[in-house]
Enzyme design. Structure first.
Site, short mmCIF file in Angstrom:
data_model
loop_
_atom_site.label_atom_id
_atom_site.label_comp_id
_atom_site.label_asym_id
_atom_site.label_seq_id
_atom_site.Cartn_x
_atom_site.Cartn_y
_atom_site.Cartn_z
CB ILE A 192 -0.87 -0.04 1.24
CG1 ILE A 192 -1.74 -1.21 1.27
CG2 ILE A 192 -1.67 1.20 1.31
CD1 ILE A 192 -2.58 -1.38 2.86
CG ASN B 118 -4.03 5.32 -0.14
OD1 ASN B 118 -5.01 5.82 0.04
ND2 ASN B 118 -2.88 5.80 0.60
CG ASP C 56 8.65 11.12 -3.01
OD1 ASP C 56 7.92 11.22 -3.69
OD2 ASP C 56 9.13 12.11 -2.33
CE1 TYR D 99 -6.95 14.55 -4.88
CE2 TYR D 99 -9.45 14.90 -5.10
CZ TYR D 99 -8.30 14.07 -4.62
OH TYR D 99 -8.26 13.06 -3.95
CE LYS E 209 -6.50 11.19 -6.23
NZ LYS E 209 -5.81 9.96 -5.99
CB THR F 161 5.19 3.30 1.25
OG1 THR F 161 4.48 4.06 0.61
CG2 THR F 161 5.32 1.98 0.38
N1 LIG Z 1 -9.74 11.93 2.22
C1 LIG Z 1 -10.50 11.98 1.13
O1 LIG Z 1 -11.57 12.76 1.49
C2 LIG Z 1 -10.13 11.52 -0.01
C3 LIG Z 1 -11.33 11.70 -1.04
C4 LIG Z 1 -11.07 11.36 -2.41
C5 LIG Z 1 -9.88 10.42 -2.68
N2 LIG Z 1 -8.84 10.51 -1.78
C6 LIG Z 1 -7.63 10.01 -2.00
O2 LIG Z 1 -7.34 8.73 -1.19
C7 LIG Z 1 -5.82 8.89 -0.90
C8 LIG Z 1 -5.23 8.57 0.57
O3 LIG Z 1 -5.58 9.83 0.92
P1 LIG Z 1 -6.17 10.36 2.36
O4 LIG Z 1 -7.24 10.98 2.42
O5 LIG Z 1 -5.73 9.15 3.26
O6 LIG Z 1 -4.78 11.28 2.86
P2 LIG Z 1 -3.67 11.58 3.87
O7 LIG Z 1 -4.34 11.17 5.22
O8 LIG Z 1 -3.26 12.86 3.58
O9 LIG Z 1 -2.53 10.56 3.33
C9 LIG Z 1 -1.88 10.54 2.19
C10 LIG Z 1 -0.99 9.43 2.22
O10 LIG Z 1 -0.23 9.60 0.99
C11 LIG Z 1 1.08 9.59 1.21
N3 LIG Z 1 1.93 10.49 0.21
C12 LIG Z 1 1.67 11.75 0.02
N4 LIG Z 1 2.60 12.15 -0.75
C13 LIG Z 1 3.31 10.97 -1.22
C14 LIG Z 1 4.40 11.00 -2.21
N5 LIG Z 1 4.95 11.81 -2.95
N6 LIG Z 1 4.94 9.78 -2.32
C15 LIG Z 1 4.50 8.61 -1.29
N7 LIG Z 1 3.44 8.87 -0.57
C16 LIG Z 1 3.04 9.87 -0.39
C17 LIG Z 1 1.44 10.07 2.73
O11 LIG Z 1 2.47 9.53 3.21
P3 LIG Z 1 3.86 10.26 3.86
O12 LIG Z 1 3.24 11.54 4.02
O13 LIG Z 1 4.10 9.61 5.19
O14 LIG Z 1 4.82 10.08 2.79
C18 LIG Z 1 0.10 9.52 3.37
O15 LIG Z 1 0.53 8.20 3.94
C19 LIG Z 1 -5.29 10.01 -2.06
O16 LIG Z 1 -4.93 9.20 -2.99
C20 LIG Z 1 -6.71 10.63 -2.08
O17 LIG Z 1 -6.25 11.43 -3.10
C21 LIG Z 1 -9.17 11.07 -0.41
#
Ligand SMILES: NC(=O)c1ccc[n+]([C@@H]2O[C@H](COP(=O)([O-])OP(=O)(O)OC[C@H]3O[C@@H](n4cnc5c(N)ncnc54)[C@H](OP(=O)(O)O)[C@@H]3O)[C@@H](O)[C@H]2O)c1
Length: 267
Positions: A7, A77, A50, A142, A146, A32
């Site tokens: 993941i 993710n 990353d 965004y 996506k 990761t």
């Molecule tokens: N929350 C929502 O409402 C929502 C809605 C639609 C889609 N999503 C999607 O769901 C996914 C997870 O988001 P989340 O809401 O759980 O956000 P989050 O809590 O901010 O988590 C984001 C994760 O992505 C990692 N990350 C960010 N930039 C990275 C990079 N350059 N390389 C590797 N890892 C990276 C971060 O890890 P580190 O900072 O530890 O590296 C963190 O574990 C994303 O793709 C987001 O677009 C979220």
């Protein structure tokens, strides 16, 4: 034999929740983080990765294969948000967003496909967004990143089917995670033509994330997909109205749909 799962972005939010759930169900989970040393409470191992640095992806994949001998499921993710009036978002930030949300998952897929082809099996789950099904105002970049990943998934799915590899999209609605704090916000510029509307939109978007669904719902959905022998092309997970907005886009005339969105966002 427990399935081996990678993941990306397992340190927070949706990725962390999926990882904990699958770990609890007996899967061998590798998450990761860009800075795994900062996370001290993960119940599954976090490798350094990353998605914008191809060498770190390759190193992590090599390590998983060395440790577990295979990779059964990859959950793309890792992702970041970005908001702002398109006219005012620095082009550098637009490109940065695509590096993480679009090119990053592609590099991860390129890195794992040779192993999955050799195994003659594998499942890739790309975490997209309901925002990727429609151009949302002040979230244009965004939505685009996506939406583009959704199409890559559709196409690649047909290319790798003959190798026994499955690919699917899971589009979340609003989930309560750290995404709002981690995203790039174009600043609300005083004197900007967009100042009033964008300032209001930013508050609304943050409220939507804060009052979003529990990431555990995503974990359960992903678990169920992994158990399915033939996953669908698209899944949507979230509040009913957010999922239904995709159906409405399909059936309503474009201008009516646009009006509905503008009313919703009070534009
Ligand atoms: N929350 C929502 O409402 C929502 C809605 C639609 C889609 N999503 C999607 O769901 C996914 C997870 O988001 P989340 O809401 O759980 O956000 P989050 O809590 O901010 O988590 C984001 C994760 O992505 C990692 N990350 C960010 N930039 C990275 C990079 N350059 N390389 C590797 N890892 C990276 C971060 O890890 P580190 O900072 O530890 O590296 C963190 O574990 C994303 O793709 C987001 O677009 C979220």
């Amino acid at each position: 034999m427990s399935k081996v799962v990678l993941i990306t972005g397992g340190s927070s939010g949706i990725g962390k929740s999926i990882g904990e759930f699958l770990h609890q169900k007996g899967f061998t989970v590798y998450g990761t983080s860009r800075n795994p040393e900062r996370i001290t409470n993960s119940v599954f191992p976090l490798l350094t990765l990353d998605v914008t640095q191809v060498s770190t992806i390759q190193t992590a994949v090599t390590e998983i294969i060395a440790r577990s001998g295979r990779i059964d499921v990859v959950i793309n993710n890792a992702g970041v948000g970005i908001t702002g009036p398109l006219e005012e978002i620095p082009t550098k930030e637009i490109k940065n967003n695509f590096e993480t949300n679009f090119f990053g998952p592609i590099e991860v897929m390129k890195a794992v496909l040779p192993q999955m082809r050799a195994q003659k099996s594998g499942l890739i789950i790309n975490i997209t967004s309901i925002a990727g099904y429609m151009g949302l105002p002040y979230r244009s970049v965004y939505s685009a990143s996506k939406g583009a990943l959704e199409l890559i998934t559709e196409a690649l799915r047909m290319e790798v089917k003959l190798f026994g590899i499955q690919i699917t999209n899971v589009a979340p609605g609003d989930f309560a995670t750290n995404i709002a704090s981690g995203r790039y916000h174009a600043p609300v510029l005083s004197g900007s033509a967009y100042e009033k509307v964008y300032g209001q939109m930013l508050r609304t978007m943050d409220e939507h994330v804060d009052s979003g669904s529990d990431p555990l719902d995503m974990a359960v959905a992903v678990y169920q997909i992994i158990q399915t022998s033939k996953p669908k092309v698209h899944y949507k997970v979230g509040a009913f109205m957010q999922k239904f907005s995709i159906v409405l886009k399909r059936i309503l005339p474009d201008k009516l749909y646009e009006k509905m969105l503008m009313n919703h966002y009070k534009l």
